[in-house]
Design a protein around this motif. Sequence first.
Motif, short mmCIF file in Angstrom:
data_model
loop_
_atom_site.label_atom_id
_atom_site.label_comp_id
_atom_site.label_asym_id
_atom_site.label_seq_id
_atom_site.Cartn_x
_atom_site.Cartn_y
_atom_site.Cartn_z
N VAL A 197 23.36 -12.25 84.42
CA VAL A 197 22.69 -13.47 84.00
C VAL A 197 21.51 -13.78 84.91
N LYS A 198 20.44 -14.33 84.33
CA LYS A 198 19.29 -14.76 85.11
C LYS A 198 19.44 -16.22 85.50
N VAL A 199 18.88 -16.59 86.64
CA VAL A 199 18.89 -17.98 87.06
C VAL A 199 18.12 -18.81 86.03
N GLY A 200 18.77 -19.85 85.53
CA GLY A 200 18.12 -20.71 84.54
C GLY A 200 18.55 -20.41 83.12
N ASP A 201 19.30 -19.30 82.91
CA ASP A 201 19.80 -18.98 81.58
C ASP A 201 20.92 -19.95 81.18
N ARG A 202 21.12 -20.09 79.87
CA ARG A 202 22.26 -20.86 79.37
C ARG A 202 23.53 -20.04 79.57
N LEU A 203 24.59 -20.69 80.05
CA LEU A 203 25.88 -20.02 80.22
C LEU A 203 26.69 -20.25 78.96
N GLY A 204 26.61 -19.29 78.02
CA GLY A 204 27.26 -19.47 76.73
C GLY A 204 28.75 -19.21 76.75
N GLY A 205 29.25 -18.44 77.73
CA GLY A 205 30.67 -18.14 77.79
C GLY A 205 31.32 -18.87 78.95
N HIS A 206 31.80 -18.11 79.96
CA HIS A 206 32.30 -18.71 81.19
C HIS A 206 31.90 -17.80 82.33
N ILE A 207 32.17 -18.19 83.56
CA ILE A 207 31.76 -17.40 84.71
C ILE A 207 32.60 -16.14 84.79
N VAL A 208 31.94 -14.99 84.64
CA VAL A 208 32.61 -13.69 84.69
C VAL A 208 31.97 -12.87 85.81
N ASN A 209 32.78 -12.44 86.76
CA ASN A 209 32.26 -11.71 87.92
C ASN A 209 32.08 -10.23 87.67
N GLY A 210 32.81 -9.70 86.69
CA GLY A 210 32.77 -8.27 86.47
C GLY A 210 33.70 -7.53 87.41
N HIS A 211 34.59 -8.27 88.09
CA HIS A 211 35.58 -7.68 88.99
C HIS A 211 36.92 -7.72 88.27
N VAL A 212 37.24 -6.64 87.60
CA VAL A 212 38.42 -6.57 86.74
C VAL A 212 39.70 -6.74 87.55
N ASP A 213 40.60 -7.60 87.06
CA ASP A 213 41.88 -7.85 87.75
C ASP A 213 42.92 -6.79 87.42
N GLY A 214 42.86 -6.24 86.21
CA GLY A 214 43.85 -5.26 85.80
C GLY A 214 43.67 -4.90 84.34
N ILE A 215 44.62 -4.15 83.83
CA ILE A 215 44.56 -3.67 82.46
C ILE A 215 45.64 -4.32 81.61
N GLY A 216 45.26 -4.76 80.41
CA GLY A 216 46.20 -5.27 79.44
C GLY A 216 46.35 -4.27 78.31
#
Length: 210
Positions: free
Chosen positions: A88-107
């Motif tokens: 995401v770029k600074v100033g963009d609309r956050l249409g979803g939620h905060i996602v770090n891209g640091h996967v916790d595990g597999i479902g």
Amino acid sequence: MFTGIVEDSGKVEAIRKKGKDVIFVISTGKINVDELEHGESISVNGTCLTVISLGKKAFEVKASHETLDRTNLAKVRVGSRVNLERAVKVGDRLGGHIVNGHVDGIGKITSIEQKGESKEVWVTLIPELSRYVVEKGSIAVDGVSLTVNRVDGDKFSVNIILYTQDVTIFGDMKTGDSVNIECDIIGKYVEKFVVQKKEKKDLRELVRKL
């Protein structure tokens, strides 16, 4: 940082092993490769990876041994489609939620049921992750920001609308597939705060008794 609003579904064109790591060559559809830069972060199935090389119609990213152990990228094959989202770029609309891209595990997808044009998808988690999942809360599944519809023990359901099926790889998913899970980071912070507060309280009680 990402928002979980997937921009594109790319295609894995080649896979090369480099020691214990793996390099993925991924072509894009909507994303213009010319706009990518060396060293930038990109979400691949919800996993934050770094662009290490650029071609005319594809880019390369490297997944470490740790990443392959924790995510479903180890099961990706040549020809597989993957969800893509640029940081995401600074100033963009956050249409979803905060996602770090640091996967916790597999479902694991345990059932898919057609509900009109939408699909109700049930995913089973390990107990260590299910405690962070709450009804009507947010969760990232293969990098897609979704709302949890229902929770039943270690299982939760999400509703996949037609647009999401068309834009992401959810349109191809089937029962038994593994998916990358990133729980809402807010829940993790709350848990840590509560645990630390309890530990301090227990320590004060112990000191009083001494």
